[in-house]
Scaffold this motif. Structure first.
Motif, PDB file in Angstrom:
ATOM      1  N   GLY A 376      41.526  31.510  51.529  1.00 22.97           N
ATOM      2  CA  GLY A 376      41.918  30.389  50.687  1.00 22.97           C
ATOM      3  C   GLY A 376      42.172  30.767  49.241  1.00 22.97           C
ATOM      4  N   CYS A 377      42.386  32.054  48.948  1.00 27.51           N
ATOM      5  CA  CYS A 377      42.585  32.494  47.574  1.00 27.51           C
ATOM      6  C   CYS A 377      43.989  32.147  47.086  1.00 27.51           C
ATOM      7  CB  CYS A 377      42.358  34.002  47.467  1.00 27.51           C
ATOM      8  SG  CYS A 377      40.743  34.547  48.067  1.00 27.51           S
ATOM      9  N   TYR A 378      44.151  32.116  45.773  1.00 30.80           N
ATOM     10  CA  TYR A 378      45.479  31.863  45.224  1.00 30.80           C
ATOM     11  C   TYR A 378      45.625  32.517  43.854  1.00 30.80           C
ATOM     12  CZ  TYR A 378      43.012  28.002  42.874  1.00 30.80           C
ATOM     13  OH  TYR A 378      42.130  27.246  42.140  1.00 30.80           O
ATOM     14  N   LEU A 379      46.882  32.804  43.539  1.00 29.22           N
ATOM     15  CA  LEU A 379      47.254  33.406  42.263  1.00 29.22           C
ATOM     16  C   LEU A 379      47.821  32.326  41.359  1.00 29.22           C
ATOM     17  CD1 LEU A 379      48.379  35.576  40.223  1.00 29.22           C
ATOM     18  CD2 LEU A 379      50.329  35.811  41.777  1.00 29.22           C
ATOM     19  N   THR A 380      47.350  32.308  40.106  1.00 29.06           N
ATOM     20  CA  THR A 380      47.907  31.403  39.111  1.00 29.06           C
ATOM     21  C   THR A 380      48.730  32.230  38.128  1.00 29.06           C
ATOM     22  OG1 THR A 380      46.012  29.906  39.296  1.00 29.06           O
ATOM     23  CG2 THR A 380      47.401  29.690  37.341  1.00 29.06           C
ATOM     24  N   ARG A 381      50.027  31.938  38.098  1.00 30.50           N
ATOM     25  CA  ARG A 381      50.945  32.670  37.217  1.00 30.50           C
ATOM     26  C   ARG A 381      51.931  31.683  36.607  1.00 30.50           C
ATOM     27  NH1 ARG A 381      54.115  37.755  39.659  1.00 30.50           N
ATOM     28  NH2 ARG A 381      52.036  38.679  39.391  1.00 30.50           N
ATOM     29  N   ASP A 382      52.032  31.689  35.293  1.00 34.54           N
ATOM     30  CA  ASP A 382      52.933  30.788  34.570  1.00 34.54           C
ATOM     31  C   ASP A 382      52.667  29.330  34.914  1.00 34.54           C
ATOM     32  OD1 ASP A 382      54.184  33.009  33.429  1.00 34.54           O
ATOM     33  OD2 ASP A 382      55.600  33.181  35.098  1.00 34.54           O
ATOM     34  N   GLY A 383      51.384  28.989  35.091  1.00 39.12           N
ATOM     35  CA  GLY A 383      51.004  27.612  35.336  1.00 39.12           C
ATOM     36  C   GLY A 383      51.188  27.142  36.762  1.00 39.12           C
ATOM     37  N   LYS A 384      51.611  28.023  37.682  1.00 38.97           N
ATOM     38  CA  LYS A 384      51.823  27.645  39.079  1.00 38.97           C
ATOM     39  C   LYS A 384      50.861  28.429  39.963  1.00 38.97           C
ATOM     40  CE  LYS A 384      56.756  26.591  38.473  1.00 38.97           C
ATOM     41  NZ  LYS A 384      58.125  26.889  38.932  1.00 38.97           N
ATOM     42  N   ASN A 385      50.453  27.772  41.058  1.00 42.76           N
ATOM     43  CA  ASN A 385      49.535  28.390  42.011  1.00 42.76           C
ATOM     44  C   ASN A 385      50.299  28.910  43.220  1.00 42.76           C
ATOM     45  OD1 ASN A 385      47.364  27.745  40.366  1.00 42.76           O
ATOM     46  ND2 ASN A 385      46.947  25.821  41.426  1.00 42.76           N
ATOM     47  N   TYR A 386      49.962  30.118  43.640  1.00 44.01           N
ATOM     48  CA  TYR A 386      50.595  30.742  44.801  1.00 44.01           C
ATOM     49  C   TYR A 386      49.491  31.189  45.755  1.00 44.01           C
ATOM     50  CZ  TYR A 386      54.488  31.072  41.493  1.00 44.01           C
ATOM     51  OH  TYR A 386      55.460  30.783  40.565  1.00 44.01           O
ATOM     52  N   PRO A 387      49.398  30.575  46.953  1.00 45.35           N
ATOM     53  CA  PRO A 387      48.345  30.963  47.903  1.00 45.35           C
ATOM     54  C   PRO A 387      48.533  32.398  48.396  1.00 45.35           C
ATOM     55  CG  PRO A 387      49.908  29.469  48.950  1.00 45.35           C
ATOM     56  CD  PRO A 387      50.283  29.510  47.503  1.00 45.35           C
ATOM     57  N   ILE A 388      47.431  33.128  48.449  1.00 40.54           N
ATOM     58  CA  ILE A 388      47.447  34.505  48.959  1.00 40.54           C
ATOM     59  C   ILE A 388      46.209  34.692  49.833  1.00 40.54           C
ATOM     60  CG2 ILE A 388      47.315  36.958  48.396  1.00 40.54           C
ATOM     61  CD1 ILE A 388      48.672  36.440  45.804  1.00 40.54           C
ATOM     62  N   SER A 389      46.410  35.170  51.040  1.00 41.71           N
ATOM     63  CA  SER A 389      45.275  35.476  51.913  1.00 41.71           C
ATOM     64  C   SER A 389      44.804  36.894  51.620  1.00 41.71           C
ATOM     65  CB  SER A 389      45.666  35.340  53.388  1.00 41.71           C
ATOM     66  OG  SER A 389      44.619  35.798  54.215  1.00 41.71           O
ATOM     67  N   PHE A 390      43.697  36.987  50.887  1.00 42.26           N
ATOM     68  CA  PHE A 390      43.150  38.311  50.586  1.00 42.26           C
ATOM     69  C   PHE A 390      42.789  39.052  51.875  1.00 42.26           C
ATOM     70  CE2 PHE A 390      41.484  37.676  45.959  1.00 42.26           C
ATOM     71  CZ  PHE A 390      42.785  37.389  45.567  1.00 42.26           C
ATOM     72  N   ARG A 391      42.345  38.296  52.877  1.00 41.16           N
ATOM     73  CA  ARG A 391      41.963  38.925  54.138  1.00 41.16           C
ATOM     74  C   ARG A 391      43.167  39.601  54.789  1.00 41.16           C
ATOM     75  NH1 ARG A 391      37.560  37.697  56.827  1.00 41.16           N
ATOM     76  NH2 ARG A 391      37.457  35.631  55.850  1.00 41.16           N
ATOM     77  N   SER A 392      44.302  38.904  54.787  1.00 38.55           N
ATOM     78  CA  SER A 392      45.507  39.465  55.410  1.00 38.55           C
ATOM     79  C   SER A 392      46.000  40.688  54.650  1.00 38.55           C
ATOM     80  CB  SER A 392      46.616  38.408  55.460  1.00 38.55           C
ATOM     81  OG  SER A 392      46.228  37.306  56.261  1.00 38.55           O
ATOM     82  N   VAL A 393      45.869  40.671  53.333  1.00 40.26           N
ATOM     83  CA  VAL A 393      46.305  41.814  52.534  1.00 40.26           C
ATOM     84  C   VAL A 393      45.420  43.024  52.802  1.00 40.26           C
ATOM     85  CG1 VAL A 393      46.569  42.714  50.195  1.00 40.26           C
ATOM     86  CG2 VAL A 393      47.321  40.388  50.721  1.00 40.26           C
ATOM     87  N   LEU A 394      44.102  42.784  52.897  1.00 37.79           N
ATOM     88  CA  LEU A 394      43.169  43.887  53.092  1.00 37.79           C
ATOM     89  C   LEU A 394      43.179  44.437  54.507  1.00 37.79           C
ATOM     90  CD1 LEU A 394      40.088  42.621  51.047  1.00 37.79           C
ATOM     91  CD2 LEU A 394      41.459  44.642  50.539  1.00 37.79           C
ATOM     92  N   TYR A 395      43.367  43.563  55.480  1.00 40.95           N
ATOM     93  CA  TYR A 395      43.208  43.992  56.872  1.00 40.95           C
ATOM     94  C   TYR A 395      44.497  43.893  57.681  1.00 40.95           C
ATOM     95  CZ  TYR A 395      38.361  43.376  55.513  1.00 40.95           C
ATOM     96  OH  TYR A 395      37.164  43.454  54.846  1.00 40.95           O
ATOM     97  N   GLY A 396      45.605  43.553  57.059  1.00 42.72           N
ATOM     98  CA  GLY A 396      46.848  43.433  57.799  1.00 42.72           C
ATOM     99  C   GLY A 396      48.032  43.917  57.003  1.00 42.72           C
ATOM    100  N   GLU A 397      49.223  43.530  57.447  1.00 36.65           N
ATOM    101  CA  GLU A 397      50.456  43.898  56.766  1.00 36.65           C
ATOM    102  C   GLU A 397      51.037  42.640  56.137  1.00 36.65           C
ATOM    103  OE1 GLU A 397      51.656  46.853  56.369  1.00 36.65           O
ATOM    104  OE2 GLU A 397      50.128  47.887  57.556  1.00 36.65           O
ATOM    105  N   ASP A 398      50.490  42.245  55.012  1.00 35.72           N
ATOM    106  CA  ASP A 398      50.928  41.031  54.341  1.00 35.72           C
ATOM    107  C   ASP A 398      51.804  41.420  53.146  1.00 35.72           C
ATOM    108  OD1 ASP A 398      51.137  38.648  52.803  1.00 35.72           O
ATOM    109  OD2 ASP A 398      49.375  37.860  53.843  1.00 35.72           O
ATOM    110  N   PRO A 399      53.040  40.924  53.086  1.00 37.60           N
ATOM    111  CA  PRO A 399      53.928  41.272  51.960  1.00 37.60           C
ATOM    112  C   PRO A 399      53.378  40.847  50.601  1.00 37.60           C
ATOM    113  CG  PRO A 399      54.854  39.465  53.269  1.00 37.60           C
ATOM    114  CD  PRO A 399      53.707  40.014  54.044  1.00 37.60           C
ATOM    115  N   ASP A 400      52.446  39.870  50.605  1.00 39.74           N
ATOM    116  CA  ASP A 400      51.855  39.460  49.322  1.00 39.74           C
ATOM    117  C   ASP A 400      51.108  40.604  48.657  1.00 39.74           C
ATOM    118  OD1 ASP A 400      52.855  36.923  49.500  1.00 39.74           O
ATOM    119  OD2 ASP A 400      51.028  36.036  50.322  1.00 39.74           O
TER     120      ASP A 400
END
Length: 519
Positions: A376-400
């Protein structure tokens, strides 16, 4: 008084919280830390002593002299280059007329020795192995099949004279495998590492380069000492100090007309990867003052005695992002982490421009806990929120994971509720602690078992943390809701009874009204 006590208590709690929050709040990427460590130039110039100039570390002295003698004997037997030395003791044994004959042999200054019934032998300029083969061959020639053995049983010792730039002119002990480098501890800091003279007992003189021997591996410049050698430590020549982004910093004695580029390659072993070649400077003492010289052409700059070279690192573009939420709160003095309930923690992550989200997560992964909702993590950049699955990035092939970090980015790691909710046809609907690996029946039992209206243990629906239906065969995870199905028969019967009651009541009212009207 109570109010004052409360204020003091609140202040102490706040102070402790702030001290914990301040501890370990900055995490530096390993790449940035490596560059910072290897690229940082120590501009505090420290000239090394004589041993340090040669990278020499004296072995600890052994106070057990018997042990020293035993170790020397083992070395003499195993070293093919051990020279026969005055004071050595050998033993020759062979078989003659079915009897073992043993003859002791001592090495004296005469240069030769005799063995009865075998012959005379010269030992000068011979190694132990050479003399062993010569004696054993002579015995075999005289007495075939006698199985001769010529063994060293004790090593000799002698003394050499030292003078020049030393603590004091004196004679010092040595033995057959002592080398010139063993005398380094006697030299003063102004002695030459490049020109050490040895005058042998026959009057011949040779000069040796200890830098070439110890720092460049030329063993011919580190000869074995021989009896009555006279070792002279001469005055040093020019010495230069180098610090910063080089492969080997330190102070080195150089030969005449050494240019800066040659010095860097031979003495400092070249520049490190972080060296800024446009930021090489030399501090030189001239006319009673130190001045800094920016060197542009290294091949044309001739070094002088006392020059101090600084090689600065390139400027690395660095950025910082913020991570806050369900993270380990602080590191204790023992090095372990602790978590303070559901209190949000915040970290500043310093990185090299060009690093990605995946690079950051690999570094920050030790800070995640079982309470971290990595999906359920998300990135806040330029006032907008972008959901990012840290689990998928760490344990999978997530383009995020390939997202390039930008200075000022903020990442939020929500808390995950480690509970399972049980609703529907159970006796005690509610929320219960999540236990990994448990099935539906476990949580139904926690909820007081099935109610009388339940359709059965196999009749249920699963929902995820977002209220979406999920596969019944999915494993029960944290924040799952179990909805046990209720039987519809009792519900329908209750409705029918209610309807019949209403109709009966209405009929009764109508009949009463007709009866009144008839009267």
């Amino acid at each position: 008084m109570l109010k004052r006590f409360s204020q003091i208590t609140l202040f102490l709690i706040l102070a402790v919280s702030l001290s914990l929050a301040a501890d370990n709040q900055v995490v530096t990427s390993s790449r940035l830390a490596l560059i910072s460590e290897s690229g940082s130039a120590d501009m505090v110039h420290t000239w090394q002593n004589y041993s340090g100039q040669l990278g020499y570390t004296a072995s600890s002295s052994d106070t057990d002299y018997d042990h020293v003698l035993r170790m020397r004997l083992f070395q003499a037997r195993s070293d093919i280059n051990y020279p026969v030395t005055v004071g050595d003791v050998y033993s020759l044994s062979y078989i003659y007329n079915n009897t073992v004959v043993t003859v002791p042999v001592s090495i004296s200054h005469s240069g030769s020795f005799s063995i009865p019934n075998i012959g005379s032998f010269s030992w000068k300029e011979k190694t132990y192995n050479e003399l062993k083969n010569e004696v054993e061959n002579a015995v075999t020639a005289r007495y075939p099949f006698s199985n001769p053995e010529f063994e060293i049983t004790a090593t000799g010792s002698f003394s050499v004279r030292i003078s020049g730039l030393v603590s004091s002119s004196q004679r010092v002990p040595a033995w057959g495998l002592s080398r010139l480098s063993d005398l380094i501890p006697y030299a003063s800091d102004n002695a030459s590492t490049r020109s050490v003279s040895i005058i042998s007992s026959d009057g011949t003189s040779h000069s040796y380069d200890l830098f070439a021997a110890l720092m460049e591996g030329d063993e011919s410049d580190n000869p074995l000492l021989r009896p009555d050698d006279h070792v002279i430590f001469n005055m040093r020549g020019a010495m230069v100090l180098v610090n910063g982004c080089v492969m080997r910093s330190g102070s080195y004695q150089i030969s005449e007309e050494t240019t800066l580029d040659v010095f860097i390659e031979r003495y400092a072993l070249g520049f490190s990867n972080q060296a800024d070649l446009s930021a090489v400077s030399v501090t030189r003492y001239e006319n009673g003052n130190y001045r800094e010289i920016k060197v542009e052409d290294l091949s044309a700059f001739v070094l002088q005695d006392g020059d101090m070279i600084d090689v600065k690192s390139v400027e690395v573009p660095v950025g910082s992002v913020t991570l806050h939420g369900a993270l380990l709160s602080d590191r204790t003095s023992s090095g372990s982490f602790s978590v303070q309930g559901q209190v949000s923690s915040q970290y500043f992550y310093r990185f090299i421009i060009g690093d990605t989200v995946e690079d950051m997560l690999v570094e920050m992964s030790p800070y995640f806990t079982s309470s971290s909702d990595l999906d359920g993590c998300y990135l806040t950049r330029d006032g907008k929120n972008y959901p990012i699955s840290f689990r998928s990035v760490l344990y999978g092939e997530d383009p995020d994971g390939d997202i390039i970090l930008q200075n000022g980015d903020s990442f939020t790691v929500p808390f995950s509720n480690q509970v399972v909710t049980v609703n529907g046809a159970v006796n005690n609907p509610g929320t219960y602690a999540y236990v990994p690996g448990k099935d539906v029946s476990y949580y139904v039992n926690l909820a007081g078992g099935l109610a009388s209206s339940a359709k059965g243990l196999e009749k249920y629906t699963l929902y995820n943390s977002y209220g979406e239906k999920i596969d019944r065969n999915s494993p029960i995870s944290a924040e799952t809701t179990i909805e046990m199905d209720k039987s519809t028969f009792s519900q329908d019967l209750a409705i029918a009874v209610s309807v019949i009651g209403v109709v009966s009541t209405i009929t009764t009212i109508i009949l009463n009204c007709l009866d009144i009207a008839g009267r």
